[in-house]
Design a protein around this motif. Structure first.
Motif, short mmCIF file in Angstrom:
data_model
loop_
_atom_site.label_atom_id
_atom_site.label_comp_id
_atom_site.label_asym_id
_atom_site.label_seq_id
_atom_site.Cartn_x
_atom_site.Cartn_y
_atom_site.Cartn_z
N ILE A 1 0.81 -1.22 0.00
CA ILE A 1 0.00 0.00 0.00
C ILE A 1 0.85 1.27 0.00
CG2 ILE A 1 -1.90 -1.16 1.17
CD1 ILE A 1 -1.08 0.25 3.76
N THR A 2 2.08 1.20 0.48
CA THR A 2 2.87 2.44 0.61
C THR A 2 3.14 3.11 -0.73
OG1 THR A 2 3.89 1.76 2.70
CG2 THR A 2 5.06 3.41 1.39
N PRO A 3 3.69 2.44 -1.76
CA PRO A 3 3.92 3.14 -3.02
C PRO A 3 2.62 3.59 -3.69
CG PRO A 3 4.30 0.79 -3.28
CD PRO A 3 4.14 1.05 -1.81
N LEU A 4 1.55 2.81 -3.51
CA LEU A 4 0.28 3.20 -4.10
C LEU A 4 -0.27 4.46 -3.43
CD1 LEU A 4 -1.38 -0.34 -4.41
CD2 LEU A 4 -0.07 0.94 -6.14
N LEU A 5 -0.11 4.55 -2.12
CA LEU A 5 -0.58 5.75 -1.41
C LEU A 5 0.27 6.96 -1.73
CD1 LEU A 5 -1.53 4.38 2.14
CD2 LEU A 5 -3.06 5.27 0.39
N VAL A 6 1.58 6.77 -1.84
CA VAL A 6 2.45 7.90 -2.23
C VAL A 6 1.99 8.47 -3.57
CG1 VAL A 6 4.79 8.50 -2.98
CG2 VAL A 6 4.46 7.13 -0.91
N GLU A 7 1.71 7.59 -4.52
CA GLU A 7 1.24 8.03 -5.83
C GLU A 7 -0.14 8.67 -5.73
OE1 GLU A 7 0.87 6.25 -10.38
OE2 GLU A 7 1.37 4.93 -8.70
N LEU A 8 -1.03 8.10 -4.93
CA LEU A 8 -2.37 8.66 -4.78
C LEU A 8 -2.31 10.07 -4.19
CD1 LEU A 8 -5.50 8.34 -4.67
CD2 LEU A 8 -5.19 7.44 -2.36
N PHE A 9 -1.55 10.25 -3.12
CA PHE A 9 -1.48 11.56 -2.49
C PHE A 9 -0.92 12.61 -3.44
CE2 PHE A 9 -1.25 9.24 1.76
CZ PHE A 9 -2.54 9.59 2.11
N GLU A 10 0.07 12.21 -4.23
CA GLU A 10 0.71 13.18 -5.11
C GLU A 10 -0.13 13.47 -6.35
OE1 GLU A 10 4.74 13.40 -7.84
OE2 GLU A 10 4.92 12.72 -5.77
N LEU A 11 -0.58 12.45 -7.04
CA LEU A 11 -1.24 12.66 -8.33
C LEU A 11 -2.71 12.99 -8.19
CD1 LEU A 11 0.39 9.79 -10.44
CD2 LEU A 11 1.11 12.18 -10.20
N ALA A 12 -3.40 12.36 -7.26
CA ALA A 12 -4.84 12.57 -7.14
C ALA A 12 -5.19 13.71 -6.19
CB ALA A 12 -5.52 11.28 -6.66
N LEU A 13 -4.39 13.90 -5.15
CA LEU A 13 -4.72 14.90 -4.13
C LEU A 13 -3.78 16.10 -4.14
CD1 LEU A 13 -5.53 12.45 -1.18
CD2 LEU A 13 -7.11 13.48 -2.83
N SER A 14 -2.77 16.08 -5.01
CA SER A 14 -1.80 17.19 -5.13
C SER A 14 -1.16 17.55 -3.79
CB SER A 14 -2.48 18.43 -5.74
OG SER A 14 -2.93 18.16 -7.04
N ILE A 15 -0.77 16.53 -3.05
CA ILE A 15 -0.07 16.71 -1.77
C ILE A 15 1.41 16.48 -2.00
CG2 ILE A 15 0.27 15.71 0.52
CD1 ILE A 15 -2.72 15.17 0.62
N ASP A 16 2.22 17.48 -1.71
CA ASP A 16 3.66 17.42 -1.93
C ASP A 16 4.34 17.02 -0.62
OD1 ASP A 16 6.22 17.65 -2.83
OD2 ASP A 16 6.24 19.85 -2.85
N ASP A 17 4.67 15.75 -0.52
CA ASP A 17 5.28 15.19 0.69
C ASP A 17 6.61 14.56 0.29
OD1 ASP A 17 5.91 13.97 3.06
OD2 ASP A 17 4.30 12.50 3.00
N PRO A 18 7.72 15.32 0.29
CA PRO A 18 8.99 14.80 -0.21
C PRO A 18 9.46 13.52 0.47
CG PRO A 18 9.13 17.16 0.17
CD PRO A 18 7.83 16.72 0.75
N SER A 19 9.21 13.39 1.75
CA SER A 19 9.70 12.22 2.49
C SER A 19 8.72 11.06 2.47
CB SER A 19 9.99 12.60 3.95
OG SER A 19 8.78 12.93 4.63
N GLY A 20 7.52 11.28 1.97
CA GLY A 20 6.51 10.22 1.98
C GLY A 20 6.00 9.88 3.36
N ALA A 21 6.15 10.81 4.31
CA ALA A 21 5.84 10.52 5.71
C ALA A 21 4.37 10.22 5.96
CB ALA A 21 6.27 11.70 6.58
N ILE A 22 3.49 10.83 5.18
CA ILE A 22 2.06 10.61 5.41
C ILE A 22 1.72 9.14 5.17
CG2 ILE A 22 -0.26 11.27 4.68
CD1 ILE A 22 0.99 13.96 3.77
N SER A 23 2.31 8.56 4.12
CA SER A 23 2.09 7.15 3.83
C SER A 23 2.93 6.26 4.74
CB SER A 23 2.44 6.86 2.37
OG SER A 23 1.69 7.67 1.49
#
Length: 429
Positions: free
Chosen positions: A320-342
């Protein structure tokens, strides 16, 4: 499960826990390296110096104020509702008064919590990379150390209401969180989400609606080395937490270490496979995120599940981690350089839920879900409100000129790599 004071703590367990806690800073060092490597080269020095600053600020704030709220004592702040006592905050002494006279277990608890607050503040710091001002990061760290972390630590470790769900309502043993999945990782993850919502994305990250510009980390070697360093700290962290918060016997620590390693390695294999299928080749930075997500998941599970269950929880975290990183960035326009949210937020929530699924006690899953609901339904809005208020007084985001120059030059007057050209950003032409 009750407060720490009445539970016997043999000298052998004391010495073992203290020895393990001296290794836990390696997890902090590993996360700091990961945050730095995933950021831009022109912000590397500010990232690492900022890690030291936010750690120092949070630890001092916790020692002066937060330790009193986190403590479990007979005089805790309790209110009664429905015939039950709801213990919501500690009432220990300020400024660590009386620390020398406290019992060995209580002293170790304070040390564990000081190290925990040092780790939790690095999570939003990494998400704010390349645009979060150092004074704002220090202010956030002080709030974490004084109020936010101590409250959750008290609820989960210090005899608070989440810990007492078993005694009051028969829900297993209360919230199980030996390694800090709730108090450290989910709290850090929801704080990272609140911060990036308020600070906004980096300049040029989303040039047009629906589009995202790749901003790869400047040094993936730092990131991968940080993962290996963090493993050592995590093994020690989970074992020390099992002794302190789960009342594990020393003989059970081998199982905790095995589960920690299985969770991390399974997550890495899963993320490696997902990114290879998704992109044709494995993605190194996402694989690092998967590894860390497995470690985060183990923070809740390692001391209470079987090795097979630890392997399974790690696999799910890695998928789920890489899928969520992609979802947050591409679908929700959330810029999280460290991927900490996921990595910390979502994987921590999954770890808490999985601990309830695979724990042997009846009713444990409900206790874990109550903990998850509290973190999402109460702490996320509270953190967002506090951050919004702080941002009105001490602006989080650097000004556009500072972002163009880079955080190193703008805030520290130099560069981490002075002998090289550190950047050429097309978005500022």
């Amino acid at each position: 499960m009750t407060t720490l004071a009445p539970i016997p703590f043999p000298e052998t367990s004391f010495a073992l826990t203290l020895g393990l806690l001296t290794l836990t800073p390696l997890a902090i060092a590993g996360l700091a390296l990961i945050n730095t490597g995933l950021g831009r080269s022109r912000s590397a020095m500010q990232s690492l110096l900022g890690s030291l600053v936010v750690i120092s600020t949070a630890v001092i704030a916790f020692a002066l104020v937060g330790s009193a709220l986190a403590a479990g004592t007979s005089g805790d702040h309790v209110f009664h509702l429905g015939g039950k006592a709801w213990n919501w905050a500690g009432a220990g002494p300020l400024f660590l008064s009386g620390f020398d006279a406290a019992g060995p277990r209580m002293q170790l608890a304070v040390l564990f919590e000081m190290l925990s607050v040092a780790l939790v503040v690095l999570i939003p710091w990494g998400s704010g990379a390349d645009r979060l001002r150092l004074p704002a990061g220090a202010a956030i760290a002080a709030i974490f150390g004084a109020v936010l972390f101590p409250l959750v630590a008290h609820w989960t470790w210090g005899g608070g209401w989440l810990m007492q769900l078993g005694a009051n309502f028969g829900q297993g043993s209360g919230l199980l969180d030996g390694g800090g999945a709730a108090a450290i990782h989910v709290l850090g993850g929801v704080s990272a989400l609140a911060l990036v919502w308020i600070a906004g994305p980096r300049k040029g990250k989303f040039p047009r609606e629906g589009l995202s510009t790749a901003m790869p980390g400047h040094n993936v070697v730092y990131v991968l080395l940080g993962c290996l360093i963090a493993l050592v700290g995590w093994l020690a962290w989970n074992m020390a937490g099992s002794l302190l918060w789960l009342n594990a016997a020393p003989a059970a620590l081998v199982g905790t270490a095995v589960n920690t390693l299985l969770s991390a390695t399974a997550a890495l294999v899963a993320t490696f496979s997902v990114t290879r299928i998704r992109f044709g080749k494995p993605d190194a930075s996402l694989c690092a995120n998967g590894w860390m997500a497995g470690l985060v998941t183990s923070s809740a599970c390692a001391g209470v599940v079987s090795p097979l269950a630890a392997l399974f929880t790690g696999l799910i975290a890695g998928i789920i981690t890489p899928l969520l990183v992609e979802l947050f960035e591409l679908a929700l326009s959330i810029d999280d350089p460290s991927g900490a949210i996921s990595v910390h937020g979502a994987a921590g929530l999954w770890g808490l839920a999985a601990a309830g699924v695979f724990a042997p006690q009846g009713g444990q899953f409900v206790a874990q879900l109550i903990g998850v609901s509290t973190l999402l339904g109460l702490m996320l809005p509270l953190v967002y409100l506090i951050f919004w208020l702080v941002n009105r007084v001490l602006v989080f985001r650097v000004d556009p000129d500072g972002e163009r120059l880079g955080m190193d030059l703008h805030e520290l007057g130099g560069n981490a790599y002075p002998e090289f050209v550190v950047h050429r950003d097309e978005s500022y032409r």
